[in-house]
Design a protein around this motif. Structure first.
Motif, PDB file in Angstrom:
ATOM      1  N   LYS A   1      71.271 -50.365  30.715  1.00 42.76           N
ATOM      2  CA  LYS A   1      70.989 -49.321  29.732  1.00 42.76           C
ATOM      3  C   LYS A   1      72.277 -48.594  29.333  1.00 42.76           C
ATOM      4  O   LYS A   1      72.476 -48.261  28.160  1.00 42.76           O
ATOM      5  N   ILE A   2      73.130 -48.339  30.320  1.00 51.00           N
ATOM      6  CA  ILE A   2      74.406 -47.676  30.045  1.00 51.00           C
ATOM      7  C   ILE A   2      75.255 -48.558  29.140  1.00 51.00           C
ATOM      8  O   ILE A   2      75.868 -48.086  28.170  1.00 51.00           O
ATOM      9  N   HIS A   3      75.272 -49.853  29.448  1.00 55.05           N
ATOM     10  CA  HIS A   3      76.051 -50.813  28.661  1.00 55.05           C
ATOM     11  C   HIS A   3      75.563 -50.837  27.205  1.00 55.05           C
ATOM     12  O   HIS A   3      76.371 -50.813  26.263  1.00 55.05           O
ATOM     13  N   ALA A   4      74.244 -50.852  27.038  1.00 58.40           N
ATOM     14  CA  ALA A   4      73.669 -50.910  25.682  1.00 58.40           C
ATOM     15  C   ALA A   4      73.977 -49.636  24.904  1.00 58.40           C
ATOM     16  O   ALA A   4      74.364 -49.679  23.720  1.00 58.40           O
ATOM     17  N   LYS A   5      73.830 -48.479  25.567  1.00 61.21           N
ATOM     18  CA  LYS A   5      74.094 -47.208  24.888  1.00 61.21           C
ATOM     19  C   LYS A   5      75.572 -47.086  24.538  1.00 61.21           C
ATOM     20  O   LYS A   5      75.936 -46.617  23.442  1.00 61.21           O
ATOM     21  N   ALA A   6      76.446 -47.515  25.460  1.00 60.50           N
ATOM     22  CA  ALA A   6      77.884 -47.456  25.205  1.00 60.50           C
ATOM     23  C   ALA A   6      78.256 -48.335  24.019  1.00 60.50           C
ATOM     24  O   ALA A   6      79.097 -47.956  23.194  1.00 60.50           O
ATOM     25  N   THR A   7      77.607 -49.486  23.894  1.00 61.21           N
ATOM     26  CA  THR A   7      77.877 -50.392  22.773  1.00 61.21           C
ATOM     27  C   THR A   7      77.548 -49.723  21.448  1.00 61.21           C
ATOM     28  O   THR A   7      78.314 -49.808  20.476  1.00 61.21           O
ATOM     29  N   GLN A   8      76.425 -49.029  21.397  1.00 63.85           N
ATOM     30  CA  GLN A   8      76.028 -48.351  20.160  1.00 63.85           C
ATOM     31  C   GLN A   8      76.979 -47.210  19.811  1.00 63.85           C
ATOM     32  O   GLN A   8      77.279 -46.969  18.636  1.00 63.85           O
ATOM     33  N   LEU A   9      77.492 -46.523  20.829  1.00 66.97           N
ATOM     34  CA  LEU A   9      78.453 -45.436  20.578  1.00 66.97           C
ATOM     35  C   LEU A   9      79.773 -45.996  20.045  1.00 66.97           C
ATOM     36  O   LEU A   9      80.415 -45.385  19.177  1.00 66.97           O
ATOM     37  N   VAL A  10      80.193 -47.154  20.555  1.00 70.66           N
ATOM     38  CA  VAL A  10      81.410 -47.791  20.048  1.00 70.66           C
ATOM     39  C   VAL A  10      81.240 -48.151  18.572  1.00 70.66           C
ATOM     40  O   VAL A  10      82.109 -47.877  17.737  1.00 70.66           O
ATOM     41  N   LEU A  11      80.083 -48.750  18.250  1.00 73.64           N
ATOM     42  CA  LEU A  11      79.833 -49.145  16.857  1.00 73.64           C
ATOM     43  C   LEU A  11      79.768 -47.928  15.941  1.00 73.64           C
ATOM     44  O   LEU A  11      80.250 -47.969  14.797  1.00 73.64           O
ATOM     45  N   ALA A  12      79.191 -46.831  16.457  1.00 73.22           N
ATOM     46  CA  ALA A  12      79.124 -45.603  15.656  1.00 73.22           C
ATOM     47  C   ALA A  12      80.523 -45.052  15.407  1.00 73.22           C
ATOM     48  O   ALA A  12      80.848 -44.580  14.309  1.00 73.22           O
ATOM     49  N   ALA A  13      81.392 -45.127  16.426  1.00 76.24           N
ATOM     50  CA  ALA A  13      82.765 -44.643  16.258  1.00 76.24           C
ATOM     51  C   ALA A  13      83.536 -45.539  15.299  1.00 76.24           C
ATOM     52  O   ALA A  13      84.334 -45.059  14.473  1.00 76.24           O
ATOM     53  N   VAL A  14      83.284 -46.857  15.377  1.00 74.22           N
ATOM     54  CA  VAL A  14      83.960 -47.818  14.490  1.00 74.22           C
ATOM     55  C   VAL A  14      83.667 -47.498  13.022  1.00 74.22           C
ATOM     56  O   VAL A  14      84.535 -47.608  12.153  1.00 74.22           O
ATOM     57  N   SER A  15      82.439 -47.059  12.750  1.00 76.87           N
ATOM     58  CA  SER A  15      82.062 -46.736  11.364  1.00 76.87           C
ATOM     59  C   SER A  15      82.789 -45.501  10.840  1.00 76.87           C
ATOM     60  O   SER A  15      82.769 -45.220   9.634  1.00 76.87           O
ATOM     61  N   CYS A  16      83.436 -44.768  11.743  1.00 78.62           N
ATOM     62  CA  CYS A  16      84.140 -43.536  11.350  1.00 78.62           C
ATOM     63  C   CYS A  16      85.655 -43.720  11.301  1.00 78.62           C
ATOM     64  O   CYS A  16      86.403 -42.743  11.173  1.00 78.62           O
ATOM     65  N   ILE A  17      86.124 -44.945  11.410  1.00 75.68           N
ATOM     66  CA  ILE A  17      87.568 -45.207  11.422  1.00 75.68           C
ATOM     67  C   ILE A  17      88.136 -45.183  10.001  1.00 75.68           C
ATOM     68  O   ILE A  17      87.492 -45.632   9.053  1.00 75.68           O
ATOM     69  N   HIS A  18      89.342 -44.668   9.890  1.00 77.14           N
ATOM     70  CA  HIS A  18      90.041 -44.670   8.598  1.00 77.14           C
ATOM     71  C   HIS A  18      91.514 -44.982   8.858  1.00 77.14           C
ATOM     72  O   HIS A  18      92.011 -44.866   9.993  1.00 77.14           O
ATOM     73  N   GLU A  19      92.209 -45.394   7.829  1.00 77.81           N
ATOM     74  CA  GLU A  19      93.637 -45.676   7.962  1.00 77.81           C
ATOM     75  C   GLU A  19      94.387 -44.389   8.287  1.00 77.81           C
ATOM     76  O   GLU A  19      93.997 -43.297   7.866  1.00 77.81           O
ATOM     77  N   SER A  20      95.471 -44.560   9.050  1.00 75.51           N
ATOM     78  CA  SER A  20      96.278 -43.389   9.426  1.00 75.51           C
ATOM     79  C   SER A  20      97.684 -43.536   8.872  1.00 75.51           C
ATOM     80  O   SER A  20      98.246 -44.634   8.849  1.00 75.51           O
ATOM     81  N   SER A  21      98.234 -42.429   8.440  1.00 76.82           N
ATOM     82  CA  SER A  21      99.607 -42.431   7.922  1.00 76.82           C
ATOM     83  C   SER A  21     100.634 -42.285   9.042  1.00 76.82           C
ATOM     84  O   SER A  21     101.834 -42.417   8.817  1.00 76.82           O
ATOM     85  N   ASP A  22     100.143 -42.018  10.251  1.00 79.25           N
ATOM     86  CA  ASP A  22     101.037 -41.839  11.395  1.00 79.25           C
ATOM     87  C   ASP A  22     101.542 -43.204  11.863  1.00 79.25           C
ATOM     88  O   ASP A  22     100.758 -44.064  12.265  1.00 79.25           O
ATOM     89  N   SER A  23     102.829 -43.419  11.800  1.00 84.65           N
ATOM     90  CA  SER A  23     103.398 -44.708  12.191  1.00 84.65           C
ATOM     91  C   SER A  23     103.683 -44.799  13.686  1.00 84.65           C
ATOM     92  O   SER A  23     104.182 -45.809  14.172  1.00 84.65           O
ATOM     93  N   ASP A  24     103.359 -43.727  14.420  1.00 88.73           N
ATOM     94  CA  ASP A  24     103.639 -43.698  15.857  1.00 88.73           C
ATOM     95  C   ASP A  24     102.373 -43.291  16.609  1.00 88.73           C
ATOM     96  O   ASP A  24     102.277 -42.176  17.122  1.00 88.73           O
ATOM     97  N   PRO A  25     101.374 -44.186  16.696  1.00 91.45           N
ATOM     98  CA  PRO A  25     100.113 -43.843  17.374  1.00 91.45           C
ATOM     99  C   PRO A  25     100.334 -43.589  18.862  1.00 91.45           C
ATOM    100  O   PRO A  25     101.221 -44.186  19.477  1.00 91.45           O
ATOM    101  N   TRP A  26      99.500 -42.721  19.432  1.00 93.47           N
ATOM    102  CA  TRP A  26      99.604 -42.352  20.848  1.00 93.47           C
ATOM    103  C   TRP A  26      98.233 -42.549  21.489  1.00 93.47           C
ATOM    104  O   TRP A  26      97.432 -41.627  21.560  1.00 93.47           O
ATOM    105  N   ASP A  27      97.988 -43.783  21.971  1.00 93.63           N
ATOM    106  CA  ASP A  27      96.679 -44.108  22.540  1.00 93.63           C
ATOM    107  C   ASP A  27      96.361 -43.252  23.767  1.00 93.63           C
ATOM    108  O   ASP A  27      95.247 -42.746  23.917  1.00 93.63           O
ATOM    109  N   TYR A  28      97.350 -43.110  24.661  1.00 92.68           N
ATOM    110  CA  TYR A  28      97.116 -42.327  25.878  1.00 92.68           C
ATOM    111  C   TYR A  28      96.820 -40.866  25.541  1.00 92.68           C
ATOM    112  O   TYR A  28      96.093 -40.181  26.260  1.00 92.68           O
ATOM    113  N   GLY A  29      97.358 -40.396  24.427  1.00 92.90           N
ATOM    114  CA  GLY A  29      97.185 -39.000  24.043  1.00 92.90           C
ATOM    115  C   GLY A  29      95.749 -38.610  23.728  1.00 92.90           C
ATOM    116  O   GLY A  29      95.443 -37.414  23.621  1.00 92.90           O
TER     117      GLY A  29
END
Length: 449
Positions: A3-31
């Motif tokens: 159930k956790i796996h299924a719910k987490a998958t849906q949250l990932v897909l929901a976040a993916v739908s909110c992605i946009h291009e970034s003008s920042d050429s120096d991304p900080w994943d750990y940040g």
């Protein structure tokens, strides 16, 4: 976890739908672990298609995803929660750039986080000597010389150790550290940074428990109060004194390993030399004893939470053993004793003294043990409150304190095996029963004291 796996998958897909291009050429994943950063306009994530960002709604989804996973004990045991932010951000960015069916890919990548197997960690060890074959300590630890036999022994751990035997061999054979090299391998539940921390902790526990439980330290030329210069640790982070000594001898720079202060005093002028080199800890020799090795393995596997006392005591005992100042060593030894005798609710000194005495199997020796504890408590208390104890300047009283900690550790282990103590409640009940005579230690008059 389905159930956790299924719910987490849906949250990932929901976040993916909110992605946009970034003008920042120096991304900080750990940040993304920093709240102010992930909520800032410039927050970005690296992806195969270049830096991307998340809308406010997308940030809320990744926060919900992190919270969901952080509530799961299985995941907390496997991941550093701060590092996990960066992995989740990268996962979302990768799924967004995936050209195929995204739900399946999201589920697959999440499985690496949610359903992961234990990690294999191997590193060389400093300030430990080992000459014989490698030894398996506990279920998932190997220590020994880094050679073909070590590679073969590591394979026996199973899991990733067996599956990646070729990579293990390549790593061991490619090490550049000076010979002889002692290594440590551990199969641990954690991943990435947490895996390294858990393996390092396993090594520390192995060394600390062994040093705590060795009762004839002076006969083995194991002398405390020499400072932590020669303390075992991860090689490269901890300097291997013998290897450095050998290297500097060739160049004639051995002077870098000792101090030669000038002292002008009532007896004249004298330089003298302070040499902090010690022989490496003979861990192989110490672990040859079935009794020592069995006790260390029992504590490492900690099938009962009660044995966590020994973990805490060993850590403080090590701080006492490798201290250079007697007051620091005395204070740490006192805390180690507290860890073995005390209660989570806290106990007054009188009760601690009684527990120390009741651990003695010979009733005739208990009054002597009580006085012994009074002296230790007095010294520890005086140091803790900024005072100076005369005992610390008279001989080597700290080493007597350390011997008392070792005696207590063995008596706690004896309580565990003799009375089947496996919980704090049972430990407290044991002292009550011994006090009232309803239980007693097995004892014969001719037993060794």
């Amino acid at each position: 976890m389905e159930k956790i796996h299924a719910k987490a998958t849906q949250l990932v897909l929901a976040a993916v739908s909110c992605i946009h291009e970034s003008s920042d050429s120096d991304p900080w994943d750990y940040g993304w672990s920093v709240e102010s950063y992930r909520h800032s306009q410039g927050a970005s994530i690296s992806s195969p298609d270049g830096p991307v960002g998340l809308s406010a709604e997308g940030v809320a989804k990744i926060e919900e995803l992190h919270e969901l996973l952080a509530r799961q004990t299985q995941i907390r045991d496997r991941w550093n929660m701060e590092e996990l932010w960066g992995y989740l951000a990268s996962l979302i960015a990768f799924v967004s750039s995936f050209k195929g069916e995204r739900e399946g890919k999201a589920k697959e990548l999440l499985a690496r986080i949610i359903l992961t197997e234990p990690s294999l960690v191997i590193f060389p060890v400093a300030n430990v000597s080992w000459e014989g074959p490698p030894r398996r300590i506990g279920k998932k630890n190997i220590i020994g010389c880094l050679d073909d036999s070590f590679i073969e022994a590591t394979k026996g751990l199973g899991g990733r150790a067996e599956l990646h035997a070729d990579e293990v061999a390549k790593y061991v054979n490619g090490l550049q550290h000076r010979m002889p090299r002692v290594g440590f391998a551990a199969l641990v539940p954690g991943q990435r940074g947490l895996a390294r921390a858990q393996a390092k902790r396993n090594l520390k526990l192995l060394v600390e428990l062994t040093m705590l439980l060795i009762v004839d330290k002076s006969e083995r030329n194991l002398w405390s109060l020499r400072g932590d210069t020669n303390r075992p640790g991860v090689r490269g982070i901890t300097l291997d004194r013998k290897a450095i000594e050998e290297g500097l001898r060739i160049s004639g720079d051995q002077v870098e390993l000792y101090s030669s202060p000038l002292v002008i005093d009532a007896l004249g002028n004298r330089g003298g030399v302070l040499w902090l080199g010690e022989n490496p800890v003979p861990l192989e020799d110490l672990l040859r004893s079935d009794k020592i090795r069995g006790a260390v393995e029992e504590c490492l596997t900690q099938r009962h939470s009660f044995l966590r006392r020994l973990h805490v005591a060993a850590r403080w005992f090590a701080d006492s053993y490798w201290a250079s100042a007697q007051d620091d060593a005395a204070l740490a030894a006192g805390v180690a004793l507290d860890a073995l005798l005390g209660s989570r609710a806290g106990l007054p000194g009188r009760a601690m003294k009684e527990r120390y005495a009741l651990l003695e199997s010979d009733p005739r020796m208990r009054s002597k043990r009580a006085k012994e504890y009074e002296e230790i408590y007095s010294v520890r208390s005086l140091v803790a409150h900024g005072g100076e104890s005369r005992k610390l300047s008279e001989g080597l009283y700290v080493r007597d304190m350390q011997e008392s900690v070792t005696w207590t550790a063995w008596r706690v282990l004896e309580a565990h095996s003799t009375f089947s103590i496996s919980s704090e409640k049972e430990y407290e009940s044991l002292f009550e029963d011994i006090r009232w005579g309803t239980r007693e230690w097995p004892w014969r008059e001719h037993d060794e004291e």
